[in-house]
Design an enzyme around this catalytic site. Structure first.
Site, mmCIF file in Angstrom:
data_model
loop_
_atom_site.group_PDB
_atom_site.id
_atom_site.type_symbol
_atom_site.label_atom_id
_atom_site.label_comp_id
_atom_site.label_asym_id
_atom_site.label_seq_id
_atom_site.Cartn_x
_atom_site.Cartn_y
_atom_site.Cartn_z
ATOM 1 N N ASN A 6 0.858 -1.192 0.000
ATOM 2 C CA ASN A 6 0.000 0.000 0.000
ATOM 3 C C ASN A 6 0.895 1.244 0.000
ATOM 4 O O ASN A 6 1.701 1.434 0.924
ATOM 5 C CB ASN A 6 -0.893 -0.026 1.251
ATOM 6 C CG ASN A 6 -1.811 1.172 1.317
ATOM 7 O OD1 ASN A 6 -1.392 2.304 1.069
ATOM 8 N ND2 ASN A 6 -3.055 0.970 1.676
ATOM 9 N N HIS A 9 1.085 6.316 1.694
ATOM 10 C CA HIS A 9 1.870 7.299 2.440
ATOM 11 C C HIS A 9 3.053 7.870 1.656
ATOM 12 O O HIS A 9 3.678 8.832 2.097
ATOM 13 C CB HIS A 9 2.259 6.743 3.807
ATOM 14 C CG HIS A 9 1.043 6.525 4.656
ATOM 15 N ND1 HIS A 9 0.085 7.511 4.817
ATOM 16 C CD2 HIS A 9 0.571 5.445 5.321
ATOM 17 C CE1 HIS A 9 -0.900 7.046 5.567
ATOM 18 N NE2 HIS A 9 -0.635 5.790 5.875
ATOM 19 N N HIS A 42 -5.669 3.703 -1.506
ATOM 20 C CA HIS A 42 -6.980 4.069 -0.986
ATOM 21 C C HIS A 42 -7.301 5.475 -1.471
ATOM 22 O O HIS A 42 -6.644 6.438 -1.070
ATOM 23 C CB HIS A 42 -6.934 4.021 0.551
ATOM 24 C CG HIS A 42 -8.239 4.293 1.220
ATOM 25 N ND1 HIS A 42 -8.385 4.224 2.591
ATOM 26 C CD2 HIS A 42 -9.465 4.624 0.736
ATOM 27 C CE1 HIS A 42 -9.635 4.500 2.909
ATOM 28 N NE2 HIS A 42 -10.304 4.769 1.802
ATOM 29 N N ARG A 44 -9.352 8.175 -0.884
ATOM 30 C CA ARG A 44 -10.287 8.631 0.153
ATOM 31 C C ARG A 44 -11.146 9.772 -0.376
ATOM 32 O O ARG A 44 -10.717 10.546 -1.227
ATOM 33 C CB ARG A 44 -9.513 9.104 1.391
ATOM 34 C CG ARG A 44 -8.758 8.005 2.119
ATOM 35 C CD ARG A 44 -8.147 8.569 3.397
ATOM 36 N NE ARG A 44 -9.182 8.957 4.328
ATOM 37 C CZ ARG A 44 -9.534 8.229 5.398
ATOM 38 N NH1 ARG A 44 -8.901 7.119 5.695
ATOM 39 N NH2 ARG A 44 -10.500 8.644 6.182
ATOM 40 N N ARG A 48 -6.842 12.963 1.007
ATOM 41 C CA ARG A 48 -5.737 13.449 1.842
ATOM 42 C C ARG A 48 -4.376 12.937 1.364
ATOM 43 O O ARG A 48 -3.362 13.536 1.658
ATOM 44 C CB ARG A 48 -5.948 13.093 3.314
ATOM 45 C CG ARG A 48 -5.857 11.620 3.604
ATOM 46 C CD ARG A 48 -5.874 11.367 5.087
ATOM 47 N NE ARG A 48 -7.180 11.655 5.667
ATOM 48 C CZ ARG A 48 -7.610 11.095 6.793
ATOM 49 N NH1 ARG A 48 -6.833 10.265 7.453
ATOM 50 N NH2 ARG A 48 -8.799 11.368 7.278
ATOM 51 N N GLU A 69 -8.724 0.536 -2.743
ATOM 52 C CA GLU A 69 -9.585 0.581 -1.559
ATOM 53 C C GLU A 69 -10.510 1.774 -1.698
ATOM 54 O O GLU A 69 -10.062 2.867 -2.060
ATOM 55 C CB GLU A 69 -8.741 0.757 -0.299
ATOM 56 C CG GLU A 69 -7.837 -0.404 0.016
ATOM 57 C CD GLU A 69 -6.984 -0.107 1.247
ATOM 58 O OE1 GLU A 69 -7.132 0.975 1.852
ATOM 59 O OE2 GLU A 69 -6.167 -0.959 1.570
ATOM 60 N N THR A 100 -8.057 3.896 8.569
ATOM 61 C CA THR A 100 -9.303 3.133 8.612
ATOM 62 C C THR A 100 -9.400 2.409 9.954
ATOM 63 O O THR A 100 -8.590 1.532 10.244
ATOM 64 C CB THR A 100 -9.317 2.104 7.460
ATOM 65 O OG1 THR A 100 -8.878 2.754 6.277
ATOM 66 C CG2 THR A 100 -10.704 1.553 7.254
ATOM 67 N N GLU A 150 -11.170 -9.106 3.605
ATOM 68 C CA GLU A 150 -9.866 -8.757 4.169
ATOM 69 C C GLU A 150 -10.054 -8.630 5.671
ATOM 70 O O GLU A 150 -10.825 -7.777 6.134
ATOM 71 C CB GLU A 150 -9.337 -7.449 3.568
ATOM 72 C CG GLU A 150 -7.972 -7.077 4.168
ATOM 73 C CD GLU A 150 -7.322 -5.870 3.518
ATOM 74 O OE1 GLU A 150 -7.678 -5.515 2.378
ATOM 75 O OE2 GLU A 150 -6.445 -5.271 4.174
ATOM 76 N N HIS A 188 -3.620 -4.221 7.931
ATOM 77 C CA HIS A 188 -3.751 -3.059 8.802
ATOM 78 C C HIS A 188 -2.839 -3.191 10.018
ATOM 79 O O HIS A 188 -2.999 -4.104 10.821
ATOM 80 C CB HIS A 188 -5.183 -2.795 9.279
ATOM 81 C CG HIS A 188 -5.368 -1.344 9.612
ATOM 82 N ND1 HIS A 188 -4.948 -0.793 10.792
ATOM 83 C CD2 HIS A 188 -5.867 -0.334 8.890
ATOM 84 C CE1 HIS A 188 -5.194 0.499 10.782
ATOM 85 N NE2 HIS A 188 -5.756 0.808 9.639
#
Ligand code: PXP
Length: 240
Positions: A6, A9, A42, A44, A48, A69, A100, A150, A188
């Protein structure tokens, strides 16, 4: 076991200055060359980190598979349908959260989730629901007929040093989901320190890991960070 990186970031760092670096597409290429089986982002609603343009570019650049996602939100679902990633993972989203927090509510939200699942499936997109690993949540998710669930490993990630029941819950959740005919993914809060026990759960076939890998990548580079996590997962899986 599939390991999807993922890269949200990477975009978080870029958005801190709203410039064009670091580039998530380049990060995806490096992750792939170091052994990632897929790239997860993801998109969002508050944008962000990952932006619409990132998903468009990644959809074309990713050579493995793209796992998008998304929340059950019309605007984002429309983007998923247009771009047709390999997989769409439905997640809950709250604007004030840092990440999340819980799993998707497949009881109260079941009509909306079912409607979105149907549209994604019709478009030929593999579907996954991000759920907490307790038996009620899994049973509710299974009723909606996704391709996969998941398992939310957040509780395990918080408690793994002190207690073993969160791991037991993941193990039982894996068995229950598989028995219901679903593919089992997990993610996660997984790190280089805590990933082994989760990677060793035989029913789990895919891990989604972001923050820990990107954090290490800041210090040692993306390829080394991905390679090290890949090695840990493969070793744990082989029972070493
Ligand atoms: N899986 C899902 C569904 C997520 O929402 C996230 C966080 O974006 C992750 C996995 C990755 O979590 P982390 O960044 O803590 O590895």
């Amino acid at each position: 076991m599939r390991f999807y990186v993922n890269i949200d970031h990477v975009a978080t760092v870029r958005q801190a200055r709203r410039t064009d670096e670091p580039d998530p597409v380049r990060a995806a290429e490096l992750a792939e060359s170091a052994g990632a089986d897929g790239i997860t982002v993801h998109l969002r609603e508050d944008r962000r980190h990952i932006q619409d343009r990132d998903v468009e570019l990644l959809r074309r650049a990713v050579r493995t598979v793209l796992n998008l996602e998304l929340a059950v939100a019309d605007e984002i679902v429309a983007i998923a349908l247009r771009l047709s990633p390999h997989q769409a993972t439905l997640v809950p989203e709250r604007r004030e959260e840092v990440t999340t927090e819980g799993g998707l509510d497949c009881v109260r939200g079941k009509e909306r989730v079912a409607a979105v699942l149907a549209r994604l499936k019709e478009a030929g997109i593999r579907t996954s629901l991000f759920v907490t690993p307790d038996s009620e949540s899994l049973a509710a998710a299974a009723l909606l007929g996704p391709d996969a669930v998941e398992l939310h490993t957040g509780r395990y990630a918080r408690e793994w040093r002190e207690r073993r029941d969160a791991l037991a819950e993941l193990e039982a959740g894996g068995r229950a989901a598989r028995a219901a005919g679903l593919a089992v993914h997990a993610g996660h809060g997984l790190t280089y320190e805590n990933v082994d026990a989760v990677a060793a759960i035989p029913e789990i076939e895919e891990l989604n890991i972001g923050h820990s890998v990107v954090s290490r990548a800041v210090l040692v580079g993306m390829e080394r960070a991905v390679r090290e996590m890949r090695e840990r997962i493969d070793r744990a899986r082989a029972g070493a």
